[in-house]
Design a protein around this motif. Sequence first.
Motif, short mmCIF file in Angstrom:
data_model
loop_
_atom_site.label_atom_id
_atom_site.label_comp_id
_atom_site.label_asym_id
_atom_site.label_seq_id
_atom_site.Cartn_x
_atom_site.Cartn_y
_atom_site.Cartn_z
N ARG A 91 31.46 36.80 29.89
CA ARG A 91 32.75 37.47 29.79
C ARG A 91 33.47 37.43 31.14
O ARG A 91 32.83 37.20 32.18
CB ARG A 91 32.57 38.93 29.37
N LYS A 92 34.75 37.61 31.12
CA LYS A 92 35.51 37.70 32.37
C LYS A 92 36.39 38.93 32.33
O LYS A 92 36.75 39.44 31.26
CB LYS A 92 36.36 36.44 32.60
N ARG A 93 36.73 39.44 33.51
CA ARG A 93 37.57 40.62 33.63
C ARG A 93 38.94 40.22 34.19
O ARG A 93 39.02 39.54 35.22
CB ARG A 93 36.92 41.65 34.54
N ILE A 94 39.98 40.65 33.51
CA ILE A 94 41.36 40.38 33.92
C ILE A 94 42.06 41.72 34.10
O ILE A 94 42.10 42.54 33.18
CB ILE A 94 42.11 39.54 32.88
N GLY A 95 42.60 41.94 35.27
CA GLY A 95 43.38 43.15 35.49
C GLY A 95 44.76 42.99 34.86
O GLY A 95 45.43 41.98 35.05
N ILE A 96 45.18 43.98 34.10
CA ILE A 96 46.49 43.95 33.42
C ILE A 96 47.35 45.09 33.95
O ILE A 96 46.93 46.26 33.93
CB ILE A 96 46.34 44.09 31.89
N VAL A 97 48.53 44.76 34.42
CA VAL A 97 49.50 45.76 34.88
C VAL A 97 50.67 45.77 33.92
O VAL A 97 51.29 44.74 33.68
CB VAL A 97 49.98 45.45 36.32
N LEU A 98 50.96 46.93 33.37
CA LEU A 98 52.07 47.09 32.44
C LEU A 98 53.13 47.99 33.06
O LEU A 98 52.88 49.17 33.29
CB LEU A 98 51.57 47.70 31.12
N ASP A 99 54.29 47.42 33.33
CA ASP A 99 55.41 48.18 33.87
C ASP A 99 56.53 48.12 32.84
O ASP A 99 57.12 47.07 32.61
CB ASP A 99 55.87 47.57 35.20
N PHE A 100 56.80 49.25 32.21
CA PHE A 100 57.77 49.30 31.11
C PHE A 100 59.22 49.39 31.60
O PHE A 100 60.12 49.56 30.79
CB PHE A 100 57.42 50.45 30.18
N GLY A 101 59.43 49.27 32.90
CA GLY A 101 60.78 49.25 33.43
C GLY A 101 61.38 50.62 33.62
O GLY A 101 60.71 51.66 33.44
N ALA A 135 50.81 47.74 42.55
CA ALA A 135 50.19 46.69 43.35
C ALA A 135 49.24 45.85 42.51
O ALA A 135 48.60 46.34 41.57
CB ALA A 135 49.42 47.32 44.52
N ALA A 136 49.17 44.56 42.85
CA ALA A 136 48.35 43.61 42.10
C ALA A 136 46.92 43.59 42.65
O ALA A 136 46.44 42.55 43.12
CB ALA A 136 48.97 42.23 42.16
N GLY A 137 46.23 44.72 42.59
CA GLY A 137 44.88 44.81 43.15
C GLY A 137 43.81 44.82 42.07
O GLY A 137 43.69 45.78 41.31
N PHE A 138 43.00 43.76 42.01
CA PHE A 138 41.98 43.67 40.98
C PHE A 138 40.93 44.77 41.11
O PHE A 138 40.52 45.38 40.11
CB PHE A 138 41.31 42.29 41.04
N ASP A 139 40.46 45.03 42.31
CA ASP A 139 39.41 46.03 42.50
C ASP A 139 39.85 47.42 42.04
O ASP A 139 39.06 48.17 41.45
CB ASP A 139 38.98 46.09 43.97
N ALA A 140 41.09 47.75 42.29
CA ALA A 140 41.59 49.06 41.87
C ALA A 140 41.68 49.16 40.36
O ALA A 140 41.53 50.26 39.79
CB ALA A 140 42.97 49.30 42.49
N ILE A 141 41.89 48.03 39.69
CA ILE A 141 42.05 48.04 38.23
C ILE A 141 40.71 47.90 37.52
O ILE A 141 40.44 48.60 36.53
CB ILE A 141 43.00 46.91 37.79
N CYS A 142 39.86 47.01 37.99
CA CYS A 142 38.62 46.67 37.28
C CYS A 142 37.36 47.07 38.03
O CYS A 142 36.25 46.69 37.63
CB CYS A 142 38.58 45.18 36.97
#
Length: 235
Positions: free
Chosen positions: A95-105, A79-86
């Motif tokens: 500075r800024k915070r960017i949530g990164i999701v890596l799905d290797f397939g 899921a693309a949830g910023f709070d869960a990631i950052c």
Amino acid sequence: MRGTRIAGAVLLAGTVTGLAAGPAQAQEYRYWSFWDGKGGTWTYATEGPATQRPADGAVAGFRFTVGADSAAAGKPRTAAGFDAICGDTPAKEGRKRIGIVLDFGTAADAPGGERPPKARTECAQVSEDASAGEALAAVARPLRYDANALLCGIAGYPKAGCAESVNGSEKGSKDGSESKGSGADAAPSTGAAEGRAGGGDGSGDGGPSAGLLGGVAAVVVLGAAAVWQARRRRG
């Protein structure tokens, strides 16, 4: 002779129309796709990570997939949830915070001899003017690009290759259950490329478009009718 010419033209029109009705087989490729996370959902990115400059609180997703274009690309399965990631990364001035999701397939999408790493999320804390590519590099090195700046590998996966074509016997799976197989001489527009891909809408279809063939068929039919009318007037 007149009937033969008209019949030949109509036959040609029918042949062209038949070609137009036949399905085009799109060549598929194995590549990293790039996604924007908005409102908890994923949208295919409209530009590459080197030019996109997300705001604080954004989420960027990367999915290794097999497909012909953005419509066929598998979305990140996290899921693309910023709070869960950052949520555990405190904000910092300048500075800024960017949530990164890596799905290797999936294993089915993996190149021969390789196994995809487990999907993971990272919170990249970068300068305010940083691009999505710089945020990715901060948390997922090593990155690998080709000469056209197409993103080929993230965190060392895959070890080699870059948007190589996948034939019918090598087709992978979007989600581990749906079979599919990323035109003909060019890689799909992935969104993860700088220079070759921006919006994820470019792919060859292995042949002329149905619209083009349909137009040719119409011209042939109209031409045959005009010849018949002209000869009828002279007769």
